[in-house]
Design a protein around this motif. Sequence first.
Motif, PDB file in Angstrom:
ATOM      1  N   ARG A  49      -7.516  23.093 -16.238  1.00 57.70           N
ATOM      2  CA  ARG A  49      -7.157  21.924 -17.063  1.00 57.70           C
ATOM      3  C   ARG A  49      -5.891  21.271 -16.521  1.00 57.70           C
ATOM      4  O   ARG A  49      -4.881  21.953 -16.333  1.00 57.70           O
ATOM      5  CB  ARG A  49      -6.932  22.357 -18.513  1.00 57.70           C
ATOM      6  N   THR A  50      -5.952  19.960 -16.274  1.00 52.41           N
ATOM      7  CA  THR A  50      -4.840  19.243 -15.647  1.00 52.41           C
ATOM      8  C   THR A  50      -3.751  18.834 -16.637  1.00 52.41           C
ATOM      9  O   THR A  50      -2.668  18.414 -16.234  1.00 52.41           O
ATOM     10  CB  THR A  50      -5.352  17.963 -14.951  1.00 52.41           C
TER      11      THR A  50
ATOM     12  N   PHE B 275     -12.366  12.950 -22.930  1.00 53.67           N
ATOM     13  CA  PHE B 275     -11.356  13.783 -22.252  1.00 53.67           C
ATOM     14  C   PHE B 275     -11.922  15.170 -21.946  1.00 53.67           C
ATOM     15  O   PHE B 275     -12.969  15.551 -22.467  1.00 53.67           O
ATOM     16  CB  PHE B 275     -10.061  13.879 -23.069  1.00 53.67           C
ATOM     17  N   GLY B 276     -11.218  15.864 -21.039  1.00 52.86           N
ATOM     18  CA  GLY B 276     -11.653  17.208 -20.665  1.00 52.86           C
ATOM     19  C   GLY B 276     -12.772  17.178 -19.631  1.00 52.86           C
ATOM     20  O   GLY B 276     -13.401  18.202 -19.362  1.00 52.86           O
ATOM     21  N   GLU B 277     -12.996  16.013 -19.035  1.00 57.05           N
ATOM     22  CA  GLU B 277     -14.085  15.875 -18.065  1.00 57.05           C
ATOM     23  C   GLU B 277     -13.677  16.378 -16.677  1.00 57.05           C
ATOM     24  O   GLU B 277     -14.524  16.767 -15.880  1.00 57.05           O
ATOM     25  CB  GLU B 277     -14.556  14.417 -18.004  1.00 57.05           C
TER      26      GLU B 277
ATOM     27  N   ALA C 140     -11.946  19.109 -15.489  1.00 56.49           N
ATOM     28  CA  ALA C 140     -12.218  20.517 -15.181  1.00 56.49           C
ATOM     29  C   ALA C 140     -13.719  20.771 -15.038  1.00 56.49           C
ATOM     30  O   ALA C 140     -14.148  21.637 -14.269  1.00 56.49           O
ATOM     31  CB  ALA C 140     -11.618  21.415 -16.262  1.00 56.49           C
TER      32      ALA C 140
HETATM   33  P1  CMP Z   1      -9.102  18.162 -17.967  1.00 59.27           P
HETATM   34  O1  CMP Z   1      -8.231  18.345 -16.777  1.00 59.27           O
HETATM   35  O2  CMP Z   1     -10.410  18.853 -17.963  1.00 59.27           O
HETATM   36  O3  CMP Z   1      -8.297  18.576 -19.278  1.00 59.27           O
HETATM   37  C1  CMP Z   1      -7.161  17.782 -19.638  1.00 59.27           C
HETATM   38  C2  CMP Z   1      -7.621  16.347 -19.783  1.00 59.27           C
HETATM   39  O4  CMP Z   1      -6.591  15.415 -20.049  1.00 59.27           O
HETATM   40  C3  CMP Z   1      -8.204  15.855 -18.455  1.00 59.27           C
HETATM   41  O5  CMP Z   1      -9.376  16.586 -18.167  1.00 59.27           O
HETATM   42  C4  CMP Z   1      -8.309  14.380 -18.734  1.00 59.27           C
HETATM   43  O6  CMP Z   1      -9.421  14.096 -19.550  1.00 59.27           O
HETATM   44  C5  CMP Z   1      -7.015  14.143 -19.533  1.00 59.27           C
HETATM   45  N1  CMP Z   1      -5.943  13.653 -18.646  1.00 59.27           N
HETATM   46  C6  CMP Z   1      -5.357  14.286 -17.621  1.00 59.27           C
HETATM   47  N2  CMP Z   1      -4.414  13.528 -17.044  1.00 59.27           N
HETATM   48  C7  CMP Z   1      -4.397  12.364 -17.709  1.00 59.27           C
HETATM   49  C8  CMP Z   1      -3.637  11.154 -17.607  1.00 59.27           C
HETATM   50  N3  CMP Z   1      -2.698  10.994 -16.676  1.00 59.27           N
HETATM   51  N4  CMP Z   1      -3.907  10.169 -18.477  1.00 59.27           N
HETATM   52  C9  CMP Z   1      -4.840  10.327 -19.424  1.00 59.27           C
HETATM   53  N5  CMP Z   1      -5.595  11.423 -19.567  1.00 59.27           N
HETATM   54  C10 CMP Z   1      -5.371  12.438 -18.735  1.00 59.27           C
END
Ligand code: CMP
Length: 139
Positions: free
Chosen positions: A104-105, A93-95, A97
């Motif tokens: 961060r989504t 996760f966190g990939e 951004a």
């Molecule tokens: P990032 O946006 O960097 O940080 C938040 C993380 O949450 C995002 O990367 C994904 O790895 C994870 N993420 C975001 N949306 C979803 C989703 N709908 N389902 C599962 N994982 C998510």
Amino acid sequence: PLSEHLDIPRVKKTTSEAEQIKHAIQKNDFLSRLDDEQISMMVELLEALDRCPGDDVIVEGSEGDSMYIVAAGELKVTQAGHVLRTLSSGDVFGELAILYNCKRTASVRAATAVRLWSIQRQKYRTIMTNKSIRKREQL
Ligand code: CMP
């Protein structure tokens, strides 16, 4: 290994830790594009991070600097307070951004005690840049 030539501290892993990380990389859509040498380098550069239940690892809308692989424990991914997914061992996760240079989504919070493997954007970029350099040298 490639990373010997780079001025980045490497973190020792046990064989089973390295195997778990490789498996997680291979099952992730975006990380599975890394070649064998890049995967080895990533395994060497990942740092261990422990968090307590209730800790926020990622806050929705913030700037992102690292991405993570879950080594142990469970985390909840939430958007505007709604749980989207539970993450456990082997999940990445966190990939987003890091990949897309966006905020961060979603938020990611530890539901139990967790152990994570983390890598910073700059180190990830170094792994990718290294591939382009090697490709050019092969021409
Ligand atoms: P990032 O946006 O960097 O940080 C938040 C993380 O949450 C995002 O990367 C994904 O790895 C994870 N993420 C975001 N949306 C979803 C989703 N709908 N389902 C599962 N994982 C998510």
